[in-house]
Design an enzyme around this catalytic site. Structure first.
Site, short mmCIF file in Angstrom:
data_model
loop_
_atom_site.label_atom_id
_atom_site.label_comp_id
_atom_site.label_asym_id
_atom_site.label_seq_id
_atom_site.Cartn_x
_atom_site.Cartn_y
_atom_site.Cartn_z
N ASN A 7 0.88 -1.17 0.00
CA ASN A 7 0.00 0.00 0.00
C ASN A 7 0.92 1.22 0.00
OD1 ASN A 7 -1.78 2.05 0.49
ND2 ASN A 7 -2.67 1.15 2.34
N HIS A 181 -12.69 2.90 0.06
CA HIS A 181 -12.68 1.89 1.12
C HIS A 181 -13.43 0.63 0.66
CE1 HIS A 181 -12.51 5.28 4.40
NE2 HIS A 181 -11.28 4.87 4.13
N ARG A 242 -10.84 15.52 7.39
CA ARG A 242 -11.65 15.93 6.22
C ARG A 242 -13.05 16.34 6.64
NH1 ARG A 242 -10.62 10.49 2.96
NH2 ARG A 242 -8.64 10.22 4.04
N GLU A 385 -7.92 -5.25 5.13
CA GLU A 385 -7.80 -4.97 3.70
C GLU A 385 -6.63 -5.75 3.09
OE1 GLU A 385 -8.39 -0.82 5.12
OE2 GLU A 385 -8.80 -0.44 3.01
#
Ligand code: AMP
Length: 398
Positions: A7, A181, A242, A385
């Protein structure tokens, strides 16, 4: 067979070597501050394997050098990648645009297409490409697979994915809700079906991925029908830094009245907003401590966060009509019992209840937090993930 999952961020690389069949992690680590002068004395690489941590200090010029040093640490820790039973390298890629919606074997054309999508994800896709190119150079014989964060939401219904703006302009610039996601929402909703002992195709679910970034999804029979993130990962829930949803008019106002340029507005909404913008901290552990000490700004930040979350839970209850499971996952969702309780407080009339003892029990595994026999199962399911990417990569290379 083992899979190396990578990643790659703009100045970091997170990686795991794991066995897709049983999920065993052979080694994992993180490379940080790539391309930055070092400075703060902490290691730039931390590599963990067999319960030991191996470190590298000193600056790292680029992703290629970072991965080379990681490969040296693999060898030093007794898991030489050249000798490993490495079936694939799986790369997390943030934006697949309209082009990619399945795990994809990486070729030169695929790398070019991922780079071309950088206009939609200017911070993420270039970093993903750099990670892919470095890994291909170091492991030319091993198949490399791209797994896209947007893929699970590719087939959102038109009504959910279409923004109500001039259709020609939207089409010319690829403007639609893509969602992010997706690997986590897909993995977690699959685990929910396992925990419930039911087929995924029979159940309706809401998944709340609450981490530093946060998104919710509505899933009908295994297929996503709505999600909170949009063209970019800025839309939807209030996040660590955010803003999530806001009146787009605020952006014009900031440009006209505050004299900001595009970069400044981008920085404000992505990095200086959300929980951090309202309270000064973005970690929920610190936020909780501030709230408990009577800090009014922290309390307001938390209330805004919960208000937005509940608004989407309500929206998805109506969209789905019948909901079998609501699931919390990621850093905040898995760890913060207060958030879970407040998100679903007062919804007994909808068959939704959280059992206080189950909710606060120390337990790291997938579990129910709704009372025995509740109409709607409320669950906490740890996301993974890396395992999902490893499995998708292994399945693709056969
Ligand atoms: P993620 O992006 O999924 O890695 O989540 C990271 C975020 O999870 C952190 O910024 C924290 O806000 C939150 N988090 C991690 N551990 C805890 C905890 N024990 N309690 C509350 N929040 C936590």
């Amino acid at each position: 067979m083992q899979v190396l999952v990578i990643n790659s961020g703009s100045s970091s690389i997170k990686y795991q070597l794991l066995e897709p069949d049983n999920g065993d992690v052979v080694a994992s680590g993180v490379v940080q501050r790539i391309g930055e002068p070092v400075g703060d004395g902490s290691p730039t690489i931390e590599h963990k394997s067999d319960g030991k941590t191996f470190e590298h200090d000193g600056p790292i010029a680029d992703h290629g050098e970072g991965l080379r040093l990681v490969f040296d640490l693999f060898a030093k820790s007794g898991h030489d990648l050249a000798a490993a039973d490495l079936g694939a390298v799986g790369h997390r890629v943030v934006h697949g645009g309209e082009v990619f919606y399945e795990p994809t074997l990486i070729t030169d054309d695929v790398v070019r297409a991922i780079a071309d999508l950088s206009t939609l994800a200017p911070l993420h896709n270039p970093a993903n490409v750099t990670g892919i190119e470095s890994a291909r150079a170091l492991l030319p014989e091993v198949p490399q697979v791209a797994v896209f964060d947007t893929a699970f939401f590719h087939h959102l219904p038109d009504a959910a994915k279409t923004y109500a703006i001039d259709a020609e302009t939207a089409a010319a610039h690829g403007i639609r809700k893509y969602g992010f996601h997706g690997t986590s929402h897909d993995y977690v909703s699959g685990r929910v079906a396992e925990v419930l002992g039911r087929d995924r195709s029979e159940i309706n679910q809401i998944v709340l991925h609450l981490g530093n970034g946060a998104s919710a999804s509505a899933i009908r029979g295994g297929r996503a029908v709505d999600t909170t993130m949009g063209l970019t990962p800025l839309e939807g829930l209030v996040m660590g830094t955010r803003s999530g949803d806001l009146d787009p008019g605020i952006i014009f106002h900031l440009i006209r009245a505050a004299g900001m340029d595009v970069q400044q507005v981008d920085d404000l909404l992505n990095r200086r907003s959300g929980i951090k913008g309202l309270s000064g901290v973005n970690d929920f552990r610190e936020l909780g401590r501030l709230i408990d000490s009577g800090d009014a700004a922290a309390k307001l930040a938390y209330e805004v966060y919960i208000h937005r979350l509940r608004r989407y839970i309500g929206a998805y209850l109506v969209e789905l009509g019948r909901v079998d499971a609501i699931t919390f996952t990621a850093g905040v969702g898995e760890n913060d019992a207060r958030v879970r309780a407040d998100a679903l407080a007062g919804l007994s009339r909808f068959g939704i209840d959280v059992d206080p003892d189950r909710n606060t029990a120390e337990n790291r595994s997938a579990r129910y937090i709704s009372p025995e026999g509740a109409e709607v199962a409320v669950l906490v399911v740890p996301t993974n993930e890396e395992l999902a990417i490893a499995r998708a990569s292994a399945a693709l290379v056969g």
